[in-house]
Scaffold this motif. Structure first.
Motif, mmCIF file in Angstrom:
data_model
loop_
_atom_site.group_PDB
_atom_site.id
_atom_site.type_symbol
_atom_site.label_atom_id
_atom_site.label_comp_id
_atom_site.label_asym_id
_atom_site.label_seq_id
_atom_site.Cartn_x
_atom_site.Cartn_y
_atom_site.Cartn_z
ATOM 1 N N TYR A 37 0.830 -1.201 0.000
ATOM 2 C CA TYR A 37 0.000 0.000 0.000
ATOM 3 C C TYR A 37 0.864 1.251 0.000
ATOM 4 C CZ TYR A 37 -4.319 -2.601 0.871
ATOM 5 O OH TYR A 37 -5.396 -3.433 0.750
ATOM 6 N N LEU A 38 1.949 1.192 0.742
ATOM 7 C CA LEU A 38 2.819 2.361 0.868
ATOM 8 C C LEU A 38 3.439 2.744 -0.470
ATOM 9 C CD1 LEU A 38 3.718 4.252 3.094
ATOM 10 C CD2 LEU A 38 5.728 2.825 3.460
ATOM 11 N N LYS A 39 3.737 1.733 -1.301
ATOM 12 C CA LYS A 39 4.320 2.012 -2.616
ATOM 13 C C LYS A 39 3.298 2.673 -3.540
ATOM 14 C CE LYS A 39 7.670 -1.776 -2.435
ATOM 15 N NZ LYS A 39 8.059 -3.116 -2.981
ATOM 16 N N LYS A 40 2.039 2.235 -3.437
ATOM 17 C CA LYS A 40 1.006 2.780 -4.319
ATOM 18 C C LYS A 40 0.453 4.108 -3.800
ATOM 19 C CE LYS A 40 -2.096 -0.083 -5.855
ATOM 20 N NZ LYS A 40 -3.140 -1.154 -5.852
ATOM 21 N N TYR A 41 0.324 4.210 -2.474
ATOM 22 C CA TYR A 41 -0.253 5.416 -1.871
ATOM 23 C C TYR A 41 0.724 5.927 -0.815
ATOM 24 C CZ TYR A 41 -4.240 2.932 -3.862
ATOM 25 O OH TYR A 41 -5.082 2.243 -4.702
ATOM 26 N N THR A 42 1.609 6.813 -1.232
ATOM 27 C CA THR A 42 2.713 7.244 -0.359
ATOM 28 C C THR A 42 2.240 7.963 0.903
ATOM 29 O OG1 THR A 42 2.889 9.260 -1.704
ATOM 30 C CG2 THR A 42 4.355 7.422 -2.256
ATOM 31 N N GLY A 43 1.054 8.593 0.830
ATOM 32 C CA GLY A 43 0.573 9.324 2.003
ATOM 33 C C GLY A 43 -0.384 8.541 2.872
ATOM 34 N N ALA A 44 -0.590 7.262 2.550
ATOM 35 C CA ALA A 44 -1.600 6.475 3.265
ATOM 36 C C ALA A 44 -1.286 6.311 4.742
ATOM 37 C CB ALA A 44 -1.735 5.103 2.610
ATOM 38 N N ALA A 45 0.000 6.263 5.085
ATOM 39 C CA ALA A 45 0.384 6.001 6.478
ATOM 40 C C ALA A 45 -0.111 7.085 7.427
ATOM 41 C CB ALA A 45 1.900 5.874 6.584
ATOM 42 N N LYS A 46 -0.387 8.293 6.899
ATOM 43 C CA LYS A 46 -0.863 9.391 7.752
ATOM 44 C C LYS A 46 -2.385 9.510 7.769
ATOM 45 C CE LYS A 46 3.150 12.455 7.778
ATOM 46 N NZ LYS A 46 3.624 13.845 7.573
ATOM 47 N N GLU A 47 -3.063 8.705 6.966
ATOM 48 C CA GLU A 47 -4.523 8.774 6.928
ATOM 49 C C GLU A 47 -5.114 8.223 8.221
ATOM 50 O OE1 GLU A 47 -5.963 6.825 3.472
ATOM 51 O OE2 GLU A 47 -4.882 8.126 2.071
ATOM 52 N N PHE A 48 -6.200 8.835 8.665
ATOM 53 C CA PHE A 48 -6.802 8.435 9.942
ATOM 54 C C PHE A 48 -7.329 7.008 9.900
ATOM 55 C CE2 PHE A 48 -10.636 8.429 12.770
ATOM 56 C CZ PHE A 48 -9.935 8.395 13.963
ATOM 57 N N ARG A 49 -7.841 6.579 8.758
ATOM 58 C CA ARG A 49 -8.436 5.243 8.669
ATOM 59 C C ARG A 49 -7.413 4.133 8.921
ATOM 60 N NH1 ARG A 49 -8.423 2.782 3.314
ATOM 61 N NH2 ARG A 49 -6.942 3.851 1.963
ATOM 62 N N TRP A 50 -6.114 4.426 8.699
ATOM 63 C CA TRP A 50 -5.071 3.423 8.901
ATOM 64 C C TRP A 50 -4.553 3.396 10.346
ATOM 65 C CZ3 TRP A 50 -3.707 -0.553 6.000
ATOM 66 C CH2 TRP A 50 -4.011 -0.532 4.639
ATOM 67 N N GLN A 51 -5.011 4.305 11.182
ATOM 68 C CA GLN A 51 -4.495 4.354 12.557
ATOM 69 C C GLN A 51 -5.058 3.192 13.381
ATOM 70 O OE1 GLN A 51 -2.070 6.703 12.999
ATOM 71 N NE2 GLN A 51 -2.583 6.985 10.827
ATOM 72 N N TRP A 52 -4.284 2.762 14.372
ATOM 73 C CA TRP A 52 -4.687 1.653 15.230
ATOM 74 C C TRP A 52 -5.894 2.038 16.083
ATOM 75 C CZ3 TRP A 52 -2.157 -2.310 13.442
ATOM 76 C CH2 TRP A 52 -0.834 -2.181 13.016
#
Length: 394
Positions: A277-292
């Protein structure tokens, strides 16, 4: 100079030279009786007998003495790294990877002075676990699986003759199951996010690591579902969302939003997400939906990049909270986080749900694993009257 010696098949050893060779070293191998050159795979095959091995190693010693050097085996550290890469590529869980690496390291350390690691060493190692160390059958089986994986995918060998292994004695254990009132006593003595996590454990039957690995996007209030991603065996599944905890879940998500907003304000706010996912969507790690859903209290610092991120709640914290609640409740049963999963399955059976439904909710690949809970019900003795109560007057 390096030489690699390992098993080719039941009758032959494989000898290769990863860094090249000189003619003296080549003639050394040629002088071993019965040796054959495998031109297709560019390797020497030597009969696996005590006689030929003795000749081979004695000639290697002579070579070392003449040239005042030591012919090195391929280092174990490189093989451990290769093992880790293969396990990761095959999407094994972090727990399984750590366990497999631990067993292989222990095996290699035990036989670090052996030039050849093959069937005999595997059998001896596994037998010692059962006979001397008295490990459980599941522990021995895990060690066996780790070694077989190492030999097949790192050494490119296929050990299959494990008949001489003395297996640990199999014991049949009935899982610890609490009554509904006992579960309530435990949950009522917990607070905050740990109480909510424990309620999810009991209310859905998912595993401890699956609860802690939940992300905000995994809670579907519209469909009344929780999505369990990358569960045991790398499988996704859906479980019910208990209505009782919906208000608490919504409050928890609001708290996580506050924490995440502050992390972003501080210049961080990244969660660990799959590399694909990180390769395809570089900003995904900061999205709220991905938070624990259950984040840890403090941010962790990546020692290499110096970036700060936030991991999920550590397993040990929830385990200790449940243990403390059990002690405060005065319950004498050895209950743990996993006990809540056993309780879910048993209480679902008592409520009349069929075994296949429970199998799907628990994420069991084989229904026979789920069948143990039917034995729990069948073996209950509360309706059996003892002869002491029926026949004896005191």
């Amino acid at each position: 100079m390096k030489i690699q010696i390992n098993r080719f098949d039941e009758k032959n050893l494989r000898v290769t030279f990863p860094e090249g060779f000189d003619y003296e070293l080549l003639n050394l191998v040629r002088s071993v009786p019965g040796r054959m050159w495998d031109n297709e795979n560019k390797q020497w095959l030597i009969p696996d007998t005590e006689f030929t091995k003795k000749i081979l190693y004695s000639k290697i010693k002579e070579y070392e003495m003449r040239h005042k050097l030591r012919i090195q085996q391929i280092p174990f550290n490189a093989e451990i790294e290769q093992l880790k890469k293969v396990l990761t590529a095959k999407h094994y869980s972090s727990h399984t990877i750590d366990a497999y690496l631990g067993w292989v390291k222990q095996f290699l350390k035990k036989y670090e002075n052996h030039s050849i690691l093959a069937q005999n060493e595997i059998n001896e190692f596994l037998t010692e676990l059962a006979v001397k160390l008295k490990v459980s059958p599941s522990t021995q089986n895990q060690a066996m699986a780790a070694l077989l994986f190492y030999f097949r995918f790192v050494k490119n060998e296929n050990p299959d003759s494990l008949n001489s292994v003395i297996h640990a004695k199999t014991k049949k254990h009935i899982p610890v199951v609490l009554s509904r009132s006992e579960v309530g006593m435990i949950l009522n003595r917990m607070t905050g996010s740990k109480q909510l996590a424990a309620m999810v454990l009991y209310g859905t039957g998912i595993r401890l690591n699956e609860v802690l690995s939940l992300r905000i996007m995994d809670i579907d209030f519209e469909m009344n579902e929780i999505v369990v991603r990358n569960g045991k065996g790398g499988k996704d599944r859906r479980v019910m969302l208990p209505a009782l905890i919906i208000p608490q879940l919504k409050d928890q998500i609001k708290k996580v939003k506050v924490i995440h907003d502050q992390d972003l304000k501080d210049g961080w706010g990244k969660a660990k997400i799959p590399d694909s996912y990180l390769k395809k969507y570089t900003g995904a790690a900061k999205e709220f939906r991905w938070q624990w859903l259950f984040p840890q209290k403090n941010r962790w610092v990546n020692p290499e990049t110096k970036e700060e991120g936030r991991w999920h709640l550590d397993e040990s914290l929830l385990q200790r909270a449940v243990k403390q609640a059990v002690l405060e409740s005065g319950i004498s049963k050895p209950a743990t986080c996993h006990t809540l999963r056993h309780c879910f399955a048993t209480h679902m059976l008592e409520a009349g749900y069929d075994i296949r439904t429970i199998q799907e909710l628990l994420g069991h690949s084989d229904v026979r694993t789920t069948m143990i809970y039917t034995h729990v019900l069948q073996n209950r003795t509360k309706e059996i009257i003892s002869p002491l109560d029926r026949e004896v007057t005191l």
